[in-house]
Design a protein around this motif. Structure first.
Motif, PDB file in Angstrom:
ATOM      1  N   ALA A 122     -20.318  14.270  17.561  1.00 47.97           N
ATOM      2  CA  ALA A 122     -19.131  13.420  17.544  1.00 47.97           C
ATOM      3  C   ALA A 122     -19.055  12.615  16.254  1.00 47.97           C
ATOM      4  N   PHE A 123     -20.208  12.126  15.796  1.00 47.60           N
ATOM      5  CA  PHE A 123     -20.259  11.366  14.546  1.00 47.60           C
ATOM      6  C   PHE A 123     -19.841  12.243  13.365  1.00 47.60           C
ATOM      7  N   VAL A 124     -20.371  13.452  13.307  1.00 53.09           N
ATOM      8  CA  VAL A 124     -20.005  14.378  12.227  1.00 53.09           C
ATOM      9  C   VAL A 124     -18.518  14.691  12.285  1.00 53.09           C
ATOM     10  N   ASP A 125     -18.006  14.931  13.491  1.00 54.24           N
ATOM     11  CA  ASP A 125     -16.575  15.206  13.656  1.00 54.24           C
ATOM     12  C   ASP A 125     -15.728  14.053  13.118  1.00 54.24           C
ATOM     13  N   ALA A 126     -16.118  12.831  13.470  1.00 54.97           N
ATOM     14  CA  ALA A 126     -15.348  11.658  13.065  1.00 54.97           C
ATOM     15  C   ALA A 126     -15.377  11.478  11.548  1.00 54.97           C
ATOM     16  N   ILE A 127     -16.537  11.683  10.933  1.00 52.34           N
ATOM     17  CA  ILE A 127     -16.653  11.565   9.477  1.00 52.34           C
ATOM     18  C   ILE A 127     -15.781  12.608   8.792  1.00 52.34           C
ATOM     19  N   CYS A 128     -15.815  13.832   9.296  1.00 50.87           N
ATOM     20  CA  CYS A 128     -15.018  14.908   8.692  1.00 50.87           C
ATOM     21  C   CYS A 128     -13.522  14.634   8.839  1.00 50.87           C
ATOM     22  N   ALA A 129     -13.116  14.142   9.997  1.00 46.84           N
ATOM     23  CA  ALA A 129     -11.699  13.817  10.209  1.00 46.84           C
ATOM     24  C   ALA A 129     -11.245  12.742   9.238  1.00 46.84           C
ATOM     25  N   ALA A 130     -12.011  11.659   9.165  1.00 47.79           N
ATOM     26  CA  ALA A 130     -11.643  10.563   8.264  1.00 47.79           C
ATOM     27  C   ALA A 130     -11.625  11.022   6.813  1.00 47.79           C
ATOM     28  N   THR A 131     -12.589  11.850   6.443  1.00 42.86           N
ATOM     29  CA  THR A 131     -12.662  12.338   5.061  1.00 42.86           C
ATOM     30  C   THR A 131     -11.440  13.171   4.706  1.00 42.86           C
ATOM     31  N   LEU A 132     -11.037  14.054   5.601  1.00 46.23           N
ATOM     32  CA  LEU A 132      -9.868  14.891   5.324  1.00 46.23           C
ATOM     33  C   LEU A 132      -8.598  14.051   5.263  1.00 46.23           C
ATOM     34  N   TRP A 133      -8.462  13.081   6.142  1.00 43.01           N
ATOM     35  CA  TRP A 133      -7.268  12.228   6.116  1.00 43.01           C
ATOM     36  C   TRP A 133      -7.208  11.421   4.828  1.00 43.01           C
ATOM     37  N   VAL A 134      -8.341  10.860   4.428  1.00 43.47           N
ATOM     38  CA  VAL A 134      -8.373  10.093   3.175  1.00 43.47           C
ATOM     39  C   VAL A 134      -8.092  11.019   1.991  1.00 43.47           C
ATOM     40  N   THR A 135      -8.601  12.231   2.048  1.00 46.54           N
ATOM     41  CA  THR A 135      -8.332  13.212   0.998  1.00 46.54           C
ATOM     42  C   THR A 135      -6.837  13.478   0.887  1.00 46.54           C
ATOM     43  N   GLY A 136      -6.177  13.598   2.034  1.00 44.44           N
ATOM     44  CA  GLY A 136      -4.738  13.797   2.024  1.00 44.44           C
ATOM     45  C   GLY A 136      -4.001  12.661   1.351  1.00 44.44           C
ATOM     46  N   VAL A 137      -4.428  11.441   1.626  1.00 44.71           N
ATOM     47  CA  VAL A 137      -3.802  10.268   1.001  1.00 44.71           C
ATOM     48  C   VAL A 137      -4.035  10.286  -0.508  1.00 44.71           C
ATOM     49  N   PHE A 138      -5.252  10.602  -0.930  1.00 47.91           N
ATOM     50  CA  PHE A 138      -5.549  10.657  -2.362  1.00 47.91           C
ATOM     51  C   PHE A 138      -4.777  11.777  -3.052  1.00 47.91           C
ATOM     52  N   SER A 139      -4.599  12.884  -2.351  1.00 50.64           N
ATOM     53  CA  SER A 139      -3.822  13.982  -2.937  1.00 50.64           C
ATOM     54  C   SER A 139      -2.381  13.548  -3.177  1.00 50.64           C
ATOM     55  N   TRP A 140      -1.846  12.781  -2.254  1.00 49.10           N
ATOM     56  CA  TRP A 140      -0.489  12.243  -2.443  1.00 49.10           C
ATOM     57  C   TRP A 140      -0.466  11.243  -3.590  1.00 49.10           C
ATOM     58  N   ARG A 141      -1.443  10.316  -3.586  1.00 48.69           N
ATOM     59  CA  ARG A 141      -1.494   9.302  -4.628  1.00 48.69           C
ATOM     60  C   ARG A 141      -1.677   9.925  -6.013  1.00 48.69           C
ATOM     61  N   SER A 142      -2.323  11.082  -6.070  1.00 44.17           N
ATOM     62  CA  SER A 142      -2.561  11.716  -7.366  1.00 44.17           C
ATOM     63  C   SER A 142      -1.284  12.245  -7.990  1.00 44.17           C
ATOM     64  N   THR A 143      -0.199  12.288  -7.211  1.00 41.98           N
ATOM     65  CA  THR A 143       1.091  12.724  -7.763  1.00 41.98           C
ATOM     66  C   THR A 143       1.909  11.536  -8.254  1.00 41.98           C
ATOM     67  N   LEU A 144       1.335  10.327  -8.153  1.00 39.52           N
ATOM     68  CA  LEU A 144       2.007   9.105  -8.594  1.00 39.52           C
ATOM     69  C   LEU A 144       1.178   8.461  -9.696  1.00 39.52           C
ATOM     70  N   ASP A 145       1.826   7.661 -10.540  1.00 43.59           N
ATOM     71  CA  ASP A 145       1.055   6.950 -11.551  1.00 43.59           C
ATOM     72  C   ASP A 145       0.608   5.598 -10.998  1.00 43.59           C
ATOM     73  N   ALA A 146      -0.015   4.785 -11.832  1.00 46.38           N
ATOM     74  CA  ALA A 146      -0.570   3.507 -11.372  1.00 46.38           C
ATOM     75  C   ALA A 146       0.488   2.567 -10.829  1.00 46.38           C
ATOM     76  N   ASN A 147       1.738   2.758 -11.224  1.00 46.89           N
ATOM     77  CA  ASN A 147       2.822   1.894 -10.755  1.00 46.89           C
ATOM     78  C   ASN A 147       3.558   2.478  -9.554  1.00 46.89           C
ATOM     79  N   GLY A 148       3.053   3.601  -9.041  1.00 46.67           N
ATOM     80  CA  GLY A 148       3.679   4.210  -7.881  1.00 46.67           C
ATOM     81  C   GLY A 148       4.853   5.113  -8.216  1.00 46.67           C
ATOM     82  N   HIS A 149       5.061   5.410  -9.512  1.00 44.71           N
ATOM     83  CA  HIS A 149       6.169   6.273  -9.902  1.00 44.71           C
ATOM     84  C   HIS A 149       5.749   7.735  -9.772  1.00 44.71           C
TER      85      HIS A 149
END
Length: 204
Positions: free
Chosen positions: A170-197
């Motif tokens: 369960a712990f491994v599952d939870a870590i993997c879930a959180a990691t993938l979700w955070v990765t998704g957020v970073f992938s989105w943020r990587s399409t924006l510059d520091a000012n959110g453009h």
């Protein structure tokens, strides 16, 4: 006036990252659902509702990225031969991942060691992010790969040391879930510059 200071993303890159966010959202939901079923069944519908909410937000973000790509020209896209080569390499990495997971499942099942399956899957999935990071030029995939691989290795060590298999899984599952979700957020943020453009557009 504002002008993007980071490398402009091509239409193909933006679409690729939107698909990456969708995949992270979906598989993050699967890992999280597994963690809830094992570790927190008392949460019931509330736990799954939270998973659905996070997944929905990430999918909404991914669709927004895909819609942004519709307004871009194909002029900055890689050549067709390069895109085809990238697709072939991706399919090769994906096939290797699936084959490795199936071999692991068969071997563990044969030796009555299925308690190790989820940590081993975490290791395989984590490792497959390393070549993807290079293939798609997404540096934060290296972090995703490292976290998931280490989570799986930790799970194997704990179970091998007679630790509680269910709680460890369960712990491994939870870590993997959180990691993938955070990765998704970073992938989105990587399409924006520091000012959110939007980095895929250059404004006058």
């Amino acid at each position: 006036m504002y002008k993007a200071t980071l490398r402009i993303l091509s239409r193909a890159s933006l679409r690729g990252r939107s698909m990456g966010v969708m995949v992270c959202a979906a598989f993050g939901a699967l890992w999280a659902s597994s963690a809830i079923a094992i570790w927190w069944p008392a949460a019931g519908n509330a736990g799954y509702a939270l998973v659905a909410l996070i997944t929905g937000v990430l999918l909404w973000i991914a669709i927004g990225m895909l819609r942004r790509s519709w307004y871009l020209t194909a002029a900055n896209d890689p050549a067709l031969a390069v895109r085809r080569s990238t697709t072939r390499r991706f399919l090769g990495i994906f096939a290797a991942e699936i084959i490795a997971i199936n071999i692991a499942a068969y071997a563990l099942g044969t030796h009555h060691a299925v308690q190790y399956l989820m940590p081993i899957i975490a290791i395989v999935v984590g490792l497959h992010f390393y070549p993807l990071a290079t293939l798609f030029h997404v540096p934060h995939y290296h972090v995703t790969a490292t976290v998931m691989t280490l989570a799986g290795l930790l799970g194997v060590v704990v179970i091998a040391s007679s630790g509680p298999a269910h709680a460890t899984n369960a712990f491994v599952d939870a870590i993997c879930a959180a990691t993938l979700w955070v990765t998704g957020v970073f992938s989105w943020r990587s399409t924006l510059d520091a000012n959110g453009h939007d980095r895929s557009l250059t404004l006058p």
